[in-house]
Design a protein around this motif. Structure first.
Motif, PDB file in Angstrom:
ATOM      1  N   LEU A   1      51.340  52.560  13.357  1.00 48.07           N
ATOM      2  CA  LEU A   1      51.022  51.167  14.030  1.00 48.07           C
ATOM      3  C   LEU A   1      49.632  50.990  14.176  1.00 48.07           C
ATOM      4  O   LEU A   1      49.311  49.933  13.416  1.00 48.07           O
ATOM      5  N   GLU A   2      48.327  51.361  15.014  1.00 54.28           N
ATOM      6  CA  GLU A   2      47.080  51.642  14.714  1.00 54.28           C
ATOM      7  C   GLU A   2      46.782  50.939  13.031  1.00 54.28           C
ATOM      8  O   GLU A   2      46.096  50.235  12.485  1.00 54.28           O
ATOM      9  N   GLU A   3      46.900  52.163  12.045  1.00 48.56           N
ATOM     10  CA  GLU A   3      46.594  51.947  10.866  1.00 48.56           C
ATOM     11  C   GLU A   3      47.673  50.697  10.055  1.00 48.56           C
ATOM     12  O   GLU A   3      46.764  50.242   9.640  1.00 48.56           O
ATOM     13  N   LYS A   4      48.977  50.579  10.377  1.00 51.18           N
ATOM     14  CA  LYS A   4      49.275  49.205  10.242  1.00 51.18           C
ATOM     15  C   LYS A   4      48.467  47.545   9.820  1.00 51.18           C
ATOM     16  O   LYS A   4      47.892  47.094   9.587  1.00 51.18           O
ATOM     17  N   LEU A   5      48.251  47.863  11.403  1.00 44.20           N
ATOM     18  CA  LEU A   5      47.627  46.687  11.947  1.00 44.20           C
ATOM     19  C   LEU A   5      46.029  46.936  11.613  1.00 44.20           C
ATOM     20  O   LEU A   5      45.874  45.544  11.346  1.00 44.20           O
ATOM     21  N   PHE A   6      45.269  48.102  11.572  1.00 46.00           N
ATOM     22  CA  PHE A   6      44.273  47.430  10.871  1.00 46.00           C
ATOM     23  C   PHE A   6      44.172  46.887  10.047  1.00 46.00           C
ATOM     24  O   PHE A   6      43.322  46.730   8.592  1.00 46.00           O
ATOM     25  N   ALA A   7      44.664  47.462   8.508  1.00 43.95           N
ATOM     26  CA  ALA A   7      44.808  47.272   7.035  1.00 43.95           C
ATOM     27  C   ALA A   7      45.267  45.607   6.965  1.00 43.95           C
ATOM     28  O   ALA A   7      44.963  44.929   6.171  1.00 43.95           O
ATOM     29  N   LEU A   8      46.440  45.693   8.194  1.00 40.18           N
ATOM     30  CA  LEU A   8      46.790  44.031   8.045  1.00 40.18           C
ATOM     31  C   LEU A   8      45.315  42.498   7.861  1.00 40.18           C
ATOM     32  O   LEU A   8      45.285  42.053   7.356  1.00 40.18           O
ATOM     33  N   THR A   9      44.264  43.746   9.583  1.00 41.23           N
ATOM     34  CA  THR A   9      43.059  42.374   9.768  1.00 41.23           C
ATOM     35  C   THR A   9      41.981  42.362   8.358  1.00 41.23           C
ATOM     36  O   THR A   9      41.220  41.631   8.633  1.00 41.23           O
ATOM     37  N   ILE A  10      42.298  43.835   7.955  1.00 41.37           N
ATOM     38  CA  ILE A  10      41.298  44.275   6.291  1.00 41.37           C
ATOM     39  C   ILE A  10      41.561  43.355   5.389  1.00 41.37           C
ATOM     40  O   ILE A  10      40.603  42.973   4.761  1.00 41.37           O
ATOM     41  N   LEU A  11      42.665  43.495   5.074  1.00 42.45           N
ATOM     42  CA  LEU A  11      43.464  42.720   4.223  1.00 42.45           C
ATOM     43  C   LEU A  11      43.995  41.522   3.721  1.00 42.45           C
ATOM     44  O   LEU A  11      43.981  41.150   3.462  1.00 42.45           O
TER      45      LEU A  11
ATOM     46  N   SER B   1      38.386  36.796   9.710  1.00 48.45           N
ATOM     47  CA  SER B   1      37.657  36.828  10.745  1.00 48.45           C
ATOM     48  C   SER B   1      37.348  38.962  11.741  1.00 48.45           C
ATOM     49  O   SER B   1      36.680  38.859  11.897  1.00 48.45           O
ATOM     50  N   LEU B   2      38.571  38.747  11.810  1.00 50.61           N
ATOM     51  CA  LEU B   2      39.114  40.176  12.541  1.00 50.61           C
ATOM     52  C   LEU B   2      37.798  41.495  11.554  1.00 50.61           C
ATOM     53  O   LEU B   2      37.523  42.081  11.755  1.00 50.61           O
ATOM     54  N   ASN B   3      38.084  40.768   9.583  1.00 51.33           N
ATOM     55  CA  ASN B   3      38.082  41.494   9.420  1.00 51.33           C
ATOM     56  C   ASN B   3      36.176  41.720   9.540  1.00 51.33           C
ATOM     57  O   ASN B   3      35.384  43.002   9.806  1.00 51.33           O
ATOM     58  N   GLU B   4      36.067  40.457   9.263  1.00 52.28           N
ATOM     59  CA  GLU B   4      34.415  40.502   9.207  1.00 52.28           C
ATOM     60  C   GLU B   4      34.165  40.604  10.620  1.00 52.28           C
ATOM     61  O   GLU B   4      32.650  41.501  10.901  1.00 52.28           O
TER      62      GLU B   4
END
Length: 435
Positions: free
Chosen positions: A404-414, A334-337
């Motif tokens: 951390l920001e980069e890790k969190l964003f990658a988790l929400t996309i992948l 959902s966060l990806n979208e």
């Protein structure tokens, strides 16, 4: 005294809305953290090096290397009877209801069938890290009984209600204003406030309820403390025009609900894609909430939700999957979208804002932020363990991340259900991914 349990991993949770306090003040993070749980609630959270030495002798410590613990995800709009029709070939909203939804919901008058689907539905939620949801049943009392029985077994904090629908639907799915009121009242008496369960008065949407039914729904909403109201609002332009035709005396879609006493604290309106400024202002001043459902709004072609505009009026906003119109049970998806919805409007969705929407923001939308939504001591210990090595691609991508920001964003996309290693409700494991 209850025996404490401790969980060691990276820990991340929201403290406030980034919109209100800025990104840096909105979260707390421990690279090597310890979460101490006692009697189903968070007792302590902090750096492992500091807390381990003070744990009582014999405390069980569960370690999760290469993992991130966050609060359990909160879904502010979802339909459990539609589990079996997720990924049905796309239509616009009204055709989609008639083609797929109504025939599917017909079977939920059978308690055994409702119970089977409730089990599948809850397992999917927990497999995706969702520990609290605001849930539509069907028009049948049996659907709500079955759902709450399945939740009670797992000690989950859940909200649900029987759909109210006395017109503009197949005869096999309609109640009456009086029977809807009576059936809902009986369910409230049986379930509302029992354990971690709450009831929501649930008119499907304005077109499927007569003014008489909406009046009784409003009466019911005012009769019990802390009751919820859950419905749909301004999802689709064709739907909005239909509301104007059915309620020509009202000045707009939201005014229909307002006139019948269905707006206020613990009122949650799903979608709100096409809200005007006056409606946003009214929602904000009454303490109502809107469920942002990006996967559904894109799948059904309903439009792009303007998060910044709605929040600008002080409206509480949570995140919803809207299964089955949504395409996934995963709040990560959902966060990806949601990120893409914002991009299409020339706006940004920061990953820490995403975390807030899926956790503390959802709790605030549901007026449950005193109990759930983050990992502050005293909160109920609903949390999820996210696996940094869930897939080869996630593992590879996170190995490249420097912040951390980069890790969190990658988790929400992948990320999706595969990223959920374990889910806990009130400190008890309710889902563990198979090795």
């Amino acid at each position: 005294m209850p025996q404490a349990k401790a969980f060691r991993a990276a820990l991340l949770h929201s403290l406030a809305d980034p919109r209100e306090v800025g990104i840096e003040a909105s979260y707390e993070y421990f690279e090597d953290g310890l979460l101490v749980v006692e009697d189903g609630k968070v007792a302590q959270i902090g750096a492992a090096a500091e807390l381990l030495a003070s744990l009582p002798a014999g405390t069980e410590v569960t370690e999760y290397p290469d993992a991130l613990i966050t609060p359990g995800f909160i879904d502010t709009h979802i339909h459990y009877p539609q589990t079996g029709m997720i990924a049905s070939y796309g239509e616009q909203l009204l055709d989609w209801l008639n083609t797929y939804t109504f025939p599917t919901e017909r079977a939920f008058g059978d308690a055994a069938h409702a119970g089977e689907v409730a089990e599948v539905f809850l397992k999917e939620l927990l497999r995706n890290g969702t520990t609290t949801a605001l849930v539509f049943g069907s028009v049948h009392k049996e659907s709500v009984d079955a759902f709450f029985e399945a939740c009670e077994k797992r000690n989950l904090r859940m909200i649900a209600g029987k759909v109210l629908m006395d017109r503009n639907a197949p005869g096999y799915l309609t109640d009456t204003a009086e029977s809807g009121y009576a059936d809902s009242k009986a369910l409230i008496e049986r379930w509302h406030g029992k354990g971690r369960l709450h009831y929501a008065v649930t008119p499907r949407f304005a077109p499927t309820s007569t003014p008489e039914q909406l009046t009784l729904a409003g009466k019911l909403f005012q009769e019990y403390p802390d009751l919820y109201m859950h419905t749909h609002l301004s999802e689709n332009r064709q739907e909005i025009e239909w509301v104007r035709e059915l309620f020509p005396e009202r000045k707009g879609y939201l005014d229909v609900y307002d006139h019948h006493g269905l707006i206020g604290a613990r009122s949650v309106f799903a979608h709100g894609v096409h809200l005007c400024d006056d409606e946003c202002q009214r929602l904000g001043e009454t303490g109502s909430a809107v469920a942002f459902c990006p996967t559904s709004n894109l799948f059904l072609g309903s439009g792009l939700f303007d998060l910044e505009k709605v929040e600008g009026y002080g409206v509480r906003v949570g995140l919803g999957t809207d299964v089955g119109a949504g395409t996934s049970f995963s709040q990560l998806q959902s966060l990806n979208e949601a990120y893409k919805v914002m991009q299409l409007q020339g706006k940004k969705l920061d990953p820490f804002k995403s975390l807030y929407l899926a956790t503390l923001g959802g709790a605030r939308a549901l007026y449950l932020d005193d109990r759930i939504g983050n990992l502050q001591p005293g909160k109920e210990a609903d949390f999820v363990v996210l696996d940094y090595k869930a897939t080869p691609l996630i593992d590879f991508r996170l190995s490249q991340a420097t912040t951390l920001e980069e890790k969190l964003f990658a988790l929400t996309i992948l990320g999706d259900d595969r990223a959920v290693k374990e889910t806990y409700a009130a400190g008890v494991s309710v889902h563990r991914k198979e090795a």
